[in-house]
Each structure stands twice: as structure tokens, then as C-alpha cells.
Design a protein around this motif. Sequence first.
Motif, PDB file in Angstrom:
ATOM      1  N   SER A  53       0.472  -1.010   0.065  1.00 26.84           N
ATOM      2  CA  SER A  53       0.252   0.049  -0.395  1.00 26.84           C
ATOM      3  C   SER A  53       0.960   0.894   0.224  1.00 26.84           C
ATOM      4  O   SER A  53       1.874   1.454   0.782  1.00 26.84           O
ATOM      5  CB  SER A  53      -0.880  -0.219   1.125  1.00 26.84           C
ATOM      6  N   VAL A  59      -3.336  -0.711   3.086  1.00 28.15           N
ATOM      7  CA  VAL A  59      -4.301  -2.296   3.361  1.00 28.15           C
ATOM      8  C   VAL A  59      -4.452  -2.400   5.113  1.00 28.15           C
ATOM      9  O   VAL A  59      -3.942  -2.792   5.578  1.00 28.15           O
ATOM     10  CB  VAL A  59      -2.847  -3.378   2.937  1.00 28.15           C
ATOM     11  N   THR A  90       0.019  -0.389   6.378  1.00 30.01           N
ATOM     12  CA  THR A  90      -0.900  -1.342   6.528  1.00 30.01           C
ATOM     13  C   THR A  90      -0.872  -1.731   8.174  1.00 30.01           C
ATOM     14  O   THR A  90       0.046  -2.010   8.724  1.00 30.01           O
ATOM     15  CB  THR A  90       0.607  -2.524   5.229  1.00 30.01           C
ATOM     16  N   ALA A  93      -1.988  -6.516   9.450  1.00 28.68           N
ATOM     17  CA  ALA A  93      -1.333  -8.514   8.173  1.00 28.68           C
ATOM     18  C   ALA A  93      -1.166  -9.484   9.045  1.00 28.68           C
ATOM     19  O   ALA A  93      -0.756  -9.225  10.450  1.00 28.68           O
ATOM     20  CB  ALA A  93      -0.319  -8.126   8.034  1.00 28.68           C
ATOM     21  N   VAL A 113       4.451  -1.394   7.792  1.00 34.98           N
ATOM     22  CA  VAL A 113       3.368  -2.148   8.352  1.00 34.98           C
ATOM     23  C   VAL A 113       3.326  -1.714  10.030  1.00 34.98           C
ATOM     24  O   VAL A 113       4.159  -1.977  10.743  1.00 34.98           O
ATOM     25  CB  VAL A 113       4.272  -3.808   8.341  1.00 34.98           C
TER      26      VAL A 113
END
Length: 195
Positions: A53, A59, A90, A93, A113
Motif C-alpha cells: 500500500s 491495506v 498497512t 496483516a 506495517v
Amino acid sequence: TIGSNRADVSHNTVWLNGEHGVLGYDATTTSDRNIVRHNTVRKNDRHGIYLLSTAPGAVTNALVEGNDVDDNDQEATTTYNGINVSGVPTTGAMVKRNRVTNETTAVTIGAGVVSALLEGNTYASNTTNISDAATTTVGLDFIPAASVSVASATTVTLPIFNSYFNITGTTTITSVTASWAGRLVVLKFAGILTF
């Protein structure tokens, strides 16, 4: 390529693709709850599975589960990974129960992330199993080895991807850096030291 909400990429064979095997990408909106599961991803030129992303896109809550990822990174000019989750922002995940083999790096969790969970993945014949730069990663994977060696130091930081550690050296240990609540580890001391 997926770039929407609640996409489910499942039960495919992605072989000898000239790019990434599976690409989840969003640069404009938020992609939420996308799933990449039970795919066979082999011998692609770049990343096997790539979730990316870039702002203002994002994301969130992505799941990569039960895939067989093997021998990607066929393009010789740049290094790619079996599974790569990266980009800003992100969050949430989850990389679970994948089999990742014969990769330069099996799983990469990039610096953008915010939170990631690695659970129940198996690794074999990779140069590096995990590269993690996320803000918070909970690692419940067991890296195949009898133990992971960690040098004794005043403050010892244990890698998050194992539970059995061989502490080498004789430096007095005064603290162990915490990783997450409820984590259980076994420390085996190779030398005589104070803890």
C-alpha cells in the motif's frame, strides 16, 4: 492484482509469471479484509505474494494463509521475497500456515506495517526465513533449528520467531527485553554466567 475490499484469491496455481505471483496493491483507497489463501505460487520473476500500500491508500486486515510458495525471485537483477507485506499504512496483516521454500527471504514484513501476526508458517531451504521491520509483530512461527543462539549481554533481546534459545558467552544478564504478554521461552546457557 487485487485492489478492492474483501477480495478472495483462492485455490490458484500461479507459475512462471513475468511479475509477482499475486499482487495486492492499493494507492487510492483502503483495501480491507483481502484474502490470499490456498494458492500454489512458484517460479515467478518477483515476489511470490506481494501486499503493498502507498498513501493515501491502505491495506488493513489482510490474510495470507495456507499457500505453497516456492522458488520465486527468478529475475536476477533485484532481490525479491516469497511473501512480502509492506507499505504505508498497512495494519492487521496475518501471515498464517504457509509453506515457504527456496526463497532469498521467505517472509518480509516491511517498515510501513503497523501490526502483523506470523503464525504456523513452515520454512525450508531459504537464505533468510524472516525479515521484520514492522512496528509490532507477534511471531508464533517456529524456525526449524534445534535452537537459536543468542549472545549474552547486559540486556538480551530474543528474536520473536522461536521459543528455544541457546545463550552463548559469559556476560552477566540483568534484563531480557519483553516482546508480548504470555510468551513462554526456554533459555539454555552454554557458559557459566549470572542472570
